[in-house]
Design a protein around this motif. Structure first.
Motif, PDB file in Angstrom:
ATOM      1  N   THR A   1      20.440  34.389  19.639  1.00 36.90           N
ATOM      2  CA  THR A   1      19.077  34.839  19.928  1.00 36.90           C
ATOM      3  C   THR A   1      18.086  34.230  18.952  1.00 36.90           C
ATOM      4  O   THR A   1      17.051  33.681  19.360  1.00 36.90           O
ATOM      5  CB  THR A   1      18.991  36.383  19.860  1.00 36.90           C
TER       6      THR A   1
ATOM      7  N   LEU B   1      15.305  33.302  21.778  1.00 32.44           N
ATOM      8  CA  LEU B   1      15.396  33.979  23.064  1.00 32.44           C
ATOM      9  C   LEU B   1      14.604  35.284  23.079  1.00 32.44           C
ATOM     10  O   LEU B   1      14.420  35.922  22.047  1.00 32.44           O
ATOM     11  CB  LEU B   1      16.862  34.255  23.408  1.00 32.44           C
ATOM     12  N   THR B   2      14.172  35.672  24.258  1.00 36.52           N
ATOM     13  CA  THR B   2      13.497  36.947  24.467  1.00 36.52           C
ATOM     14  C   THR B   2      14.554  38.030  24.602  1.00 36.52           C
ATOM     15  O   THR B   2      15.522  37.869  25.354  1.00 36.52           O
ATOM     16  CB  THR B   2      12.644  36.909  25.754  1.00 36.52           C
ATOM     17  N   VAL B   3      14.379  39.124  23.909  1.00 33.90           N
ATOM     18  CA  VAL B   3      15.330  40.235  23.981  1.00 33.90           C
ATOM     19  C   VAL B   3      14.822  41.269  24.985  1.00 33.90           C
ATOM     20  O   VAL B   3      13.742  41.820  24.820  1.00 33.90           O
ATOM     21  CB  VAL B   3      15.520  40.894  22.597  1.00 33.90           C
ATOM     22  N   PHE B   4      15.607  41.492  26.021  1.00 33.86           N
ATOM     23  CA  PHE B   4      15.310  42.555  26.983  1.00 33.86           C
ATOM     24  C   PHE B   4      16.150  43.788  26.662  1.00 33.86           C
ATOM     25  O   PHE B   4      15.685  44.903  26.760  1.00 33.86           O
ATOM     26  CB  PHE B   4      15.587  42.091  28.414  1.00 33.86           C
TER      27      PHE B   4
ATOM     28  N   GLY C   1      12.478  31.204  32.528  1.00 38.10           N
ATOM     29  CA  GLY C   1      11.401  32.173  32.377  1.00 38.10           C
ATOM     30  C   GLY C   1      11.530  33.390  33.280  1.00 38.10           C
ATOM     31  O   GLY C   1      10.599  34.188  33.399  1.00 38.10           O
TER      32      GLY C   1
ATOM     33  N   ARG D   1      12.317  36.993  34.504  1.00 37.71           N
ATOM     34  CA  ARG D   1      12.321  38.311  33.866  1.00 37.71           C
ATOM     35  C   ARG D   1      13.164  39.246  34.732  1.00 37.71           C
ATOM     36  O   ARG D   1      13.193  39.099  35.948  1.00 37.71           O
ATOM     37  CB  ARG D   1      10.906  38.833  33.712  1.00 37.71           C
TER      38      ARG D   1
ATOM     39  N   LEU E   1      19.215  38.787  27.632  1.00 36.55           N
ATOM     40  CA  LEU E   1      18.214  37.967  26.952  1.00 36.55           C
ATOM     41  C   LEU E   1      17.549  37.048  27.962  1.00 36.55           C
ATOM     42  O   LEU E   1      17.997  36.935  29.098  1.00 36.55           O
ATOM     43  CB  LEU E   1      18.885  37.137  25.859  1.00 36.55           C
TER      44      LEU E   1
ATOM     45  N   SER F   1      15.130  33.167  28.458  1.00 37.26           N
ATOM     46  CA  SER F   1      14.659  31.906  27.907  1.00 37.26           C
ATOM     47  C   SER F   1      13.698  31.252  28.887  1.00 37.26           C
ATOM     48  O   SER F   1      13.889  31.338  30.101  1.00 37.26           O
ATOM     49  CB  SER F   1      15.844  30.962  27.666  1.00 37.26           C
ATOM     50  N   ARG F   2      12.683  30.601  28.354  1.00 45.69           N
ATOM     51  CA  ARG F   2      11.752  29.847  29.183  1.00 45.69           C
ATOM     52  C   ARG F   2      12.319  28.463  29.516  1.00 45.69           C
ATOM     53  O   ARG F   2      11.818  27.776  30.386  1.00 45.69           O
ATOM     54  CB  ARG F   2      10.409  29.720  28.483  1.00 45.69           C
TER      55      ARG F   2
END
Length: 109
Positions: free
Chosen positions: A7, A12-15, A72, A74, A91, A93-94
């Motif tokens: 991450t 990375l974006t954490v959801f 990207g 969601r 997680l 990622s774009r």
């Protein structure tokens, strides 16, 4: 390498990340859930663009260490709730799928 290390390294974006110390042993890429069910292995990072609640069920069934949504994407609200309820890592990622796979592969090599 752990979920937290991947991450941080890849930004990375954490959801959902209730298991940041879980070890990641490999990777799998796929968007056809029935195909992933029969081929993904426990401990792998599963990269996909699928974002519905069924992804959580397949990830739990295969015991993936984490799911990374590429491009990207969601998670749908129901999917996010399913990951959180089941205590699973999700997680985002774009990055495009190919670039993300290459980056994860290099980290795990």
């Amino acid at each position: 390498m752990t979920v937290a290390q991947i991450t941080e390294t890849l930004g990375l974006t954490v959801f959902s990340a209730p298991e940041p110390d879980r070890e990641v042993t490999g990777g799998y890429v796929g968007d056809l859930l029935s195909w992933v069910m029969g081929r993904a292995r426990a401990g792998e990072a599963w990269i996909t663009i699928m974002s519905n609640r069924n992804v959580a069920a397949v990830a739990q069934l295969t015991d993936c260490a984490l799911v990374i949504l590429s491009e990207g994407v969601r998670p749908d609200p129901d999917a996010l709730e399913a990951f959180k309820t089941r205590g699973m890592n999700l997680l985002g990622s774009r990055a495009d799928t190919f670039s993300l796979c290459r980056a994860v592969g290099e980290l795990l090599a």
